[in-house]
Design a protein around this motif. Sequence first.
Motif, PDB file in Angstrom:
ATOM      1  N   GLY A   1      30.948  43.033  36.021  1.00 23.39           N
ATOM      2  CA  GLY A   1      32.391  43.143  35.886  1.00 23.39           C
ATOM      3  C   GLY A   1      32.853  43.130  34.446  1.00 23.39           C
ATOM      4  O   GLY A   1      32.042  43.055  33.511  1.00 23.39           O
TER       5      GLY A   1
ATOM      6  N   THR B   1      34.810  45.957  45.318  1.00 26.31           N
ATOM      7  CA  THR B   1      35.474  45.853  44.030  1.00 26.31           C
ATOM      8  C   THR B   1      36.703  44.956  44.124  1.00 26.31           C
ATOM      9  O   THR B   1      37.296  44.798  45.186  1.00 26.31           O
ATOM     10  CB  THR B   1      35.907  47.235  43.507  1.00 26.31           C
ATOM     11  OG1 THR B   1      36.782  47.839  44.456  1.00 26.31           O
ATOM     12  CG2 THR B   1      34.704  48.128  43.270  1.00 26.31           C
ATOM     13  N   ASN B   2      37.047  44.382  42.997  1.00 32.56           N
ATOM     14  CA  ASN B   2      38.246  43.560  42.908  1.00 32.56           C
ATOM     15  C   ASN B   2      38.844  43.759  41.520  1.00 32.56           C
ATOM     16  O   ASN B   2      38.108  43.869  40.532  1.00 32.56           O
ATOM     17  CB  ASN B   2      37.907  42.084  43.133  1.00 32.56           C
ATOM     18  CG  ASN B   2      39.139  41.225  43.278  1.00 32.56           C
ATOM     19  OD1 ASN B   2      40.139  41.659  43.838  1.00 32.56           O
ATOM     20  ND2 ASN B   2      39.081  40.010  42.765  1.00 32.56           N
ATOM     21  N   TYR B   3      40.167  43.836  41.460  1.00 31.49           N
ATOM     22  CA  TYR B   3      40.854  44.096  40.210  1.00 31.49           C
ATOM     23  C   TYR B   3      41.908  43.038  39.916  1.00 31.49           C
ATOM     24  O   TYR B   3      42.522  42.477  40.828  1.00 31.49           O
ATOM     25  CB  TYR B   3      41.555  45.459  40.255  1.00 31.49           C
ATOM     26  CG  TYR B   3      40.620  46.636  40.350  1.00 31.49           C
ATOM     27  CD1 TYR B   3      40.194  47.120  41.582  1.00 31.49           C
ATOM     28  CD2 TYR B   3      40.144  47.257  39.195  1.00 31.49           C
ATOM     29  CE1 TYR B   3      39.326  48.200  41.664  1.00 31.49           C
ATOM     30  CE2 TYR B   3      39.285  48.340  39.268  1.00 31.49           C
ATOM     31  CZ  TYR B   3      38.876  48.802  40.502  1.00 31.49           C
ATOM     32  OH  TYR B   3      38.017  49.874  40.579  1.00 31.49           O
TER      33      TYR B   3
ATOM     34  N   ALA C   1      38.103  43.577  36.272  1.00 29.25           N
ATOM     35  CA  ALA C   1      37.552  44.216  37.466  1.00 29.25           C
ATOM     36  C   ALA C   1      36.127  43.739  37.671  1.00 29.25           C
ATOM     37  O   ALA C   1      35.434  43.417  36.712  1.00 29.25           O
ATOM     38  CB  ALA C   1      37.587  45.742  37.349  1.00 29.25           C
TER      39      ALA C   1
ATOM     40  N   ILE D   1      36.564  50.591  38.201  1.00 23.88           N
ATOM     41  CA  ILE D   1      35.221  50.135  37.860  1.00 23.88           C
ATOM     42  C   ILE D   1      34.209  50.922  38.684  1.00 23.88           C
ATOM     43  O   ILE D   1      34.458  51.238  39.861  1.00 23.88           O
ATOM     44  CB  ILE D   1      35.075  48.612  38.105  1.00 23.88           C
ATOM     45  CG1 ILE D   1      33.768  48.099  37.506  1.00 23.88           C
ATOM     46  CG2 ILE D   1      35.192  48.257  39.590  1.00 23.88           C
ATOM     47  CD1 ILE D   1      33.666  46.580  37.483  1.00 23.88           C
ATOM     48  N   SER D   2      33.082  51.226  38.077  1.00 21.42           N
ATOM     49  CA  SER D   2      32.017  51.932  38.775  1.00 21.42           C
ATOM     50  C   SER D   2      30.684  51.515  38.163  1.00 21.42           C
ATOM     51  O   SER D   2      30.648  50.816  37.154  1.00 21.42           O
ATOM     52  CB  SER D   2      32.205  53.445  38.682  1.00 21.42           C
ATOM     53  OG  SER D   2      32.148  53.869  37.324  1.00 21.42           O
TER      54      SER D   2
ATOM     55  N   ILE E   1      32.541  44.415  40.414  1.00 26.14           N
ATOM     56  CA  ILE E   1      31.902  45.136  41.506  1.00 26.14           C
ATOM     57  C   ILE E   1      30.657  44.361  41.920  1.00 26.14           C
ATOM     58  O   ILE E   1      29.857  43.956  41.081  1.00 26.14           O
ATOM     59  CB  ILE E   1      31.575  46.594  41.109  1.00 26.14           C
ATOM     60  CG1 ILE E   1      30.991  47.359  42.294  1.00 26.14           C
ATOM     61  CG2 ILE E   1      30.654  46.657  39.894  1.00 26.14           C
ATOM     62  CD1 ILE E   1      30.941  48.872  42.070  1.00 26.14           C
TER      63      ILE E   1
END
Length: 118
Positions: A38, A60-62, A52, A72-73, A54
């Motif tokens: 993150g 995912t969380n923001y 963010a 995010i990726s 993952i």
Amino acid sequence: QVQLVESGGGLVQAGGSLRLSCAASAASVIIFSINAMGWYRQAPGKQRELVAVITSGGSTNYGDSVKGRFAISRDNAKTSVYLQMNSLKPEDTAVYYCKVINLGVPFWGQGTQVTVSS
């Protein structure tokens, strides 16, 4: 021990975009099992906050302030994480830190400066 290399920070005008990258590596694959990756940020005089995250499962969380603007990726190997930042605002100015949790232990990158001019 996990090493993190961040890149992609810089100066951009409000409304612009930047993409941050963070590559993780370890001396041995035996000790390399990432649970989550993150990004956090810290502005002068403020506490470090979540941007963010993952998880290994892809969830995912923001942070509330970046929802709808940042994404995010990660790569297929799950050893690099990216943060696409769009519609940047001056209040997004901060040092951005990559964080990786490996076998339950957190590791932090050295930070990369993002400055958004008005």
